[in-house]
Design an enzyme around this catalytic site. Structure first.
Site, short mmCIF file in Angstrom:
data_model
loop_
_atom_site.label_atom_id
_atom_site.label_comp_id
_atom_site.label_asym_id
_atom_site.label_seq_id
_atom_site.Cartn_x
_atom_site.Cartn_y
_atom_site.Cartn_z
N GLN A 181 -53.36 -63.62 -87.39
CA GLN A 181 -52.12 -63.88 -86.67
C GLN A 181 -51.49 -62.61 -86.11
O GLN A 181 -51.85 -61.49 -86.48
CB GLN A 181 -51.12 -64.58 -87.59
CG GLN A 181 -51.49 -66.03 -87.89
CD GLN A 181 -50.37 -66.79 -88.57
OE1 GLN A 181 -50.27 -66.82 -89.78
NE2 GLN A 181 -49.51 -67.40 -87.78
N HIS A 182 -50.56 -62.83 -85.20
CA HIS A 182 -49.62 -61.82 -84.68
C HIS A 182 -50.20 -60.86 -83.66
O HIS A 182 -49.45 -60.25 -82.90
CB HIS A 182 -48.99 -60.98 -85.80
CG HIS A 182 -48.47 -61.75 -86.95
ND1 HIS A 182 -47.66 -62.86 -86.80
CD2 HIS A 182 -48.64 -61.58 -88.29
CE1 HIS A 182 -47.35 -63.33 -88.00
NE2 HIS A 182 -47.94 -62.58 -88.92
N ASP A 202 -54.88 -68.07 -89.24
CA ASP A 202 -55.80 -68.04 -90.39
C ASP A 202 -55.23 -68.70 -91.63
O ASP A 202 -55.93 -69.44 -92.33
CB ASP A 202 -56.25 -66.61 -90.68
CG ASP A 202 -55.11 -65.61 -90.78
OD1 ASP A 202 -53.92 -66.01 -90.67
OD2 ASP A 202 -55.40 -64.41 -90.95
#
EC number: 2.7.1.17
Length: 483
Positions: free
Chosen positions: A74-75, A249
């Site tokens: 992520q991110h 995830d």
């Protein structure tokens, strides 16, 4: 109906790419493959595509697969220009140079509570919104060249479908909820927060529902962009390949584990995460709990720590031993390591938000200056950080009925033995598996089947670990942590 169809789940993680092929109806695991990603906190996305091709080849290809889904770290900030070219290497979640930018954004909107109300999450360095602000302030030419912003799994899904028109970018609720400019409660982007961060409005991926289809790829000769290795697609070149929405995830891991209401997953991988399946959005003004979405249409309140399995790697390197020997040493020392305590902020920390912190070792004496005590202190310190995450979830009203302990570090006997003592309750340790890739495969089967709920595969077997709680150890840790 999906008959004897096969589905592929892809986990494009920080350090590797894993591909798992399963039977869509039963969930039976048929084959798998993996390939490494380069180390670092910024990576050119082409490395992910190359690793995906290698992992697919190692898994026997996708030619007999009917549907695929990609779960990703992520991110990460992936910036594309008008033609779809990558503007700069992607900044990953663990790149902390955007910490100052995150603090500035928090102040400019009116404080942590304002952000919690807006998107359910208070920005820290990891979130994409903070990375966009860093880009605008430090690389203005690249910021001006950015026509679209997406996340790692968004980019790979788009690349699988041809990777040409940025208007075809898609994402899902779970990954979008980690950007800092999407509200899971409202199921909508907050363009004003993108404007606040970047100073302009780039194109953002379309947000798909959990069982929606991102693309259907025709089974011609496969997809082979000019700058990338070929990945052959399609069931024996007779049927199209369905590409599902994908997910973040942690949301995929929850889906792969079959986690439900009351379950809390403690995952000890590159990062440490503590997250729960919940039926309502959360908004924690302290910033400890991120109000993410899950991969089923619900919510996934989550606490993340930067220091997890690599704390054990650091201990093993310091002592010059293997991880197996580190485990044996730790179990030979008493609980509490005779007063030796590690505050494990070896890479700064996200929860609590201390990006510039360093690790500290307290209580060192002649009597506890042994490899065994040090091994024990490192493992207990890491687990105390994760136990703080469990407390944070309880503080926002998330019920904790079962704890599932997963991740690479959960394979350590010492971690499995010490965890219930530090966490204060029994834990279930599922059999080691690729739960993120498994969750992606389950999502692919869900999209292929078109049913109201994901398939109920019974693929997660777990053992129960119990130990006498040691609340005094955490009290000592808290005193030193906040000193």
């Amino acid at each position: 109906m999906i008959g004897n169809a096969l589905v592929a789940g892809i986990d494009s993680a920080t350090r590797w790419c894993q591909v798992v092929i399963r039977d869509a109806a039963t969930g039976e695991r048929l084959r798998a493959g993996a390939a490494p990603h380069p180390d670092g906190t910024e990576v050119h996305p082409s490395a992910w595509w190359e690793a995906l091709g290698q992992a697919v080849a190692a898994a026997g290809g996708l030619e007999d697969v009917a549907a695929v889904s990609i779960a990703g770290q992520q991110h990460g900030m992936v910036c594309l220009d008008d033609e779809g070219a990558v503007v700069r290497p992607a900044l990953l979640w663990n790149d902390t140079r955007s910490a100052r930018a995150a603090a500035d954004l928090v102040a400019e909107l009116g404080g942590p509570a304002a952000w919690a109300d807006a998107v359910g999450t208070v920005p820290v360095a990891a979130l994409t919104v903070a990375k966009l602000r860093w880009l605008a302030g430090n690389e203005p030419a690249r910021a001006r060249a950015t026509a679209a912003v997406c996340l790692p799994h968004d980019w790979l899904t788009w690349k699988l479908g041809g990777g040409r028109d940025i208007r075809m970018l898609t994402t899902d609720r779970s990954d979008a909820s980690g950007t800092g400019y999407y509200s899971p409660a409202a199921d909508a982007y907050r363009p004003d927060l993108v404007q606040l961060a970047l100073g302009r409005q780039p194109l953002l991926p379309k947000v798909l529902g959990p069982a929606e289809t991102a693309r259907i790829l025709e089974p011609s000769a496969g997809f082979a962009p000019a700058d990338s290795p070929r990945i052959r697609l399609g069931a024996a070149e007779l049927n199209p390949l369905l590409v599902a929405a994908g997910s973040g995830d942690n949301a995929a891991a929850a889906l792969g584990l079959g986690a439900g209401p009351g379950d809390v997953v403690v995952s000890i991988g590159t990062s440490g995460t503590v997250f729960a399946c919940y039926d309502a959005p959360t908004a924690d003004p302290t910033g400890a709990v991120a109000g993410f979405a899950d991969a089923t249409g619900g919510h996934l309140p989550l606490v993340c720590t930067l220091n997890a399995a690599r704390v054990l790697d650091a201990a093993a390197a310091l002592l010059g031993v293997s991880l197996g020997e580190l485990s044996r040493l730790a179990l030979s020392a008493p609980a509490g390591a005779d007063g030796l305590t590690l505050i494990p902020y070896l890479e700064g920390e996200r929860t609590p938000n201390r990006p510039d912190a360093t690790g500290t070792l307290h209580g060192l004496r002649l009597t506890n200056s042994t490899p065994a005590h040090l091994a024990r202190a490192y493992i207990e310190g890491m687990l105390c950080g994760l136990a703080d995450g469990l407390d944070a979830l309880s503080a926002v009203g998330v019920p904790v009925e079962r704890i599932l302990l997963v991740g690479g570090a959960a394979r350590s006997e010492a971690v499995r033995t010490i965890a219930p003592a530090v966490l204060g309750r029994p834990v279930l340790v599922p059999r080691a598996g690729d739960y993120v890739a498994d969750g992606a495969a389950k999502q692919a089967a869900w999209a292929l089947n078109g049913s109201a709920a994901p398939p109920a595969w019974d693929v997660c077997q777990a053992e129960k670990a119990e130990a006498e709680p040691v609340p005094w150890l955490r009290e000592r840790y808290h005193g030193l942590r906040d000193a």
